[in-house]
Design an enzyme around this catalytic site. Structure first.
Site, PDB file in Angstrom:
ATOM      1  N   GLY A   1       0.826  -1.195   0.000  1.00 33.06           N
ATOM      2  CA  GLY A   1       0.000   0.000   0.000  1.00 33.06           C
ATOM      3  C   GLY A   1       0.858   1.242   0.000  1.00 33.06           C
TER       4      GLY A   1
ATOM      5  CD  GLU B   1       1.064   1.959  -3.383  1.00 33.33           C
ATOM      6  OE1 GLU B   1       1.863   1.017  -3.225  1.00 33.33           O
ATOM      7  OE2 GLU B   1       1.373   3.159  -3.243  1.00 33.33           O
TER       8      GLU B   1
ATOM      9  CD  GLU C   1       4.557  -3.438  -3.823  1.00 33.62           C
ATOM     10  OE1 GLU C   1       5.483  -4.258  -3.874  1.00 33.62           O
ATOM     11  OE2 GLU C   1       4.658  -2.335  -3.247  1.00 33.62           O
TER      12      GLU C   1
ATOM     13  N   PRO D   1      -8.203   5.503  15.382  1.00 31.37           N
ATOM     14  CG  PRO D   1      -9.220   7.141  16.728  1.00 31.37           C
ATOM     15  CD  PRO D   1      -9.427   5.758  16.154  1.00 31.37           C
TER      16      PRO D   1
ATOM     17  CD  GLU E   1      12.087 -11.725   1.334  1.00 31.71           C
ATOM     18  OE1 GLU E   1      11.786 -12.926   1.328  1.00 31.71           O
ATOM     19  OE2 GLU E   1      12.705 -11.192   2.280  1.00 31.71           O
TER      20      GLU E   1
END
Lengths: 234, 234
Positions: free
Chosen positions: B53, B69, B73, B90, B122
């Site tokens: 992310g 994203e 990857e 929070p 990795e």
DNA sequence: ACAAAAGTGTTGAGAGTACACCCATGC
DNA sequence: GCATGGGTGTACTCTCAACACTTTTGT
């Protein structure tokens, strides 16, 4: 690439959007499925109807922010509410980047006492089938909420959240007919819902003028609220 | 109350949280349902496995951030992806308030070429039934994604997104058995999926050593992907 | 010819759907 | 006693689930 290391270490160095919550509040009013809207007091879209909402406080969970907004507009707490979707198109708010986490709530009409919050001049119920023009992308949010509600009603017992604690089977059937927009067979409806074992008699009767008094039922709190779906594959 | 007027007019005067996207990437690998995880390069949780992310850019739609994203990857684009849920407790990130919009993606294994992004040392596939310790609240996110995937597979045809373009009925059945974790009857499976009218023969055959060659099918692009649910009420 | 995987029908049980009349009460 | 809404049973259809053997290929 040192800049990347710093950024990954400290997310506050990224520009940050504003985050709000909006709450689509559904109820059954006058034989109709309606939503509660507020008339905006401030720019942008001053005077236009909108879904109630507001900015998330820094130390406040998202669902707490949504519950706070719901309580501010309606006075109700402890009703059914679930997260709907997060809308974040870059220019959905003309002021700045605002990402909004939308929720929807189901409230029994008799528990609601609408009162405008600080940011609204007026609140009112509108039929989902006859909506006014809405601020921001709120039309899209509302349509999505309605789709999700219909869908959810088909395979869960969430519809009870729109009814008072005690209700007759005829009232329940009418509620489903209103939401699904189709007439249902009385005998099949009663058989299916009673064999589903999610209701219990309260022992009370409702007398309203003429006709035979009806037994009152309540939703069994610990009932399994989901129905197995018909799977695509065996 | 003048402060309120200013605030409602200018949301940038509120404190703003950081907003990220996380993408749970599912695939079928070696007769198993697996997810792609990254090993974190920077604090907090350095060296721990996490869902891939990153932060949302100020002029970037949420789904674009998620697709970015995913491409970083895995190198894949144009795969099935949907918004899952927004997590905003929070203190879920120890650095500052970070609200994350989680997505899940289904990728055919043969299209994936994992490579660590800037923030990971990795990447690796893990069985959803045997996961390592995860950073932040990523365990919760992953469990929710798995629940949603299972649920969704039961009433939509989204499972095809995990397979290559062409597949045999036996491969399809095995995919469903892996995900649902139960054996299915071959004759019933084939009858049901063929009468559902969502597949078409490609005309090709797959020969793999011994045994009779199998007809190859593809998912009909314009097929109706949803199945009617069995409603709670008649 | 045999090992391995693909392919193919039938029957019984359970759920869904359609449908019409009697019951309790107020006026 | 009649108008109003509440309450009840049965027969047909369709979908689901269980179950075993034949066909095509490679070795």
């Amino acid at each position: 690439m040192t800049g990347n290391i710093v950024k990954n270490y400290d997310p506050t160095l990224y520009d940050r959007p504003s985050v709000s919550v909006d709450v689509v509040i559904f109820s059954l009013v006058a034989e109709d499925l309606q939503v509660l809207l507020v008339k905006r007091k401030y720019p942008p879209y001053t005077g236009m109807w909108a879904i109630p909402g507001g900015f998330v406080h820094m130390d406040e969970a998202l669902e707490d922010a949504a519950a706070r907004e719901l309580a501010e507009e309606t006075g109700v707490t402890d009703v059914y509410m679930e997260q709907l979707y997060t809308f974040g198109t870059p220019n959905r708010d003309p002021r700045t980047r605002v990402i909004t986490v939308a929720y929807f709530a189901l409230v029994p009409y008799d528990e609601v006492h609408p009162r405008p919050g600080d940011d609204a001049t007026e609140t009112a119920w509108f039929s989902v089938f006859d909506l006014p023009a809405l601020a921001f992308d709120h039309k899209e949010i509302l349509e999505y909420a309605l789709t999700r509600l219909r869908y959810k009603l088909e395979y869960t017992a969430v519809g009870f959240q729109l009814l008072p604690d005690e209700f007759t089977l005829s009232e329940l059937q009418r509620a489903y007919e209103i939401i699904l927009r189709e007439p249902l067979d009385k005998r099949n409806f009663r058989r299916k819902i009673l064999t589903a074992d999610i209701l219990e008699e309260t022992g009370n009767l409702r007398k309203l003028g003429e006709g035979r008094p009806a037994k009152l039922y309540r939703y069994r709190a610990n009932a399994v609220a989901e129905v197995k779906t018909r799977r695509l594959f065996p």
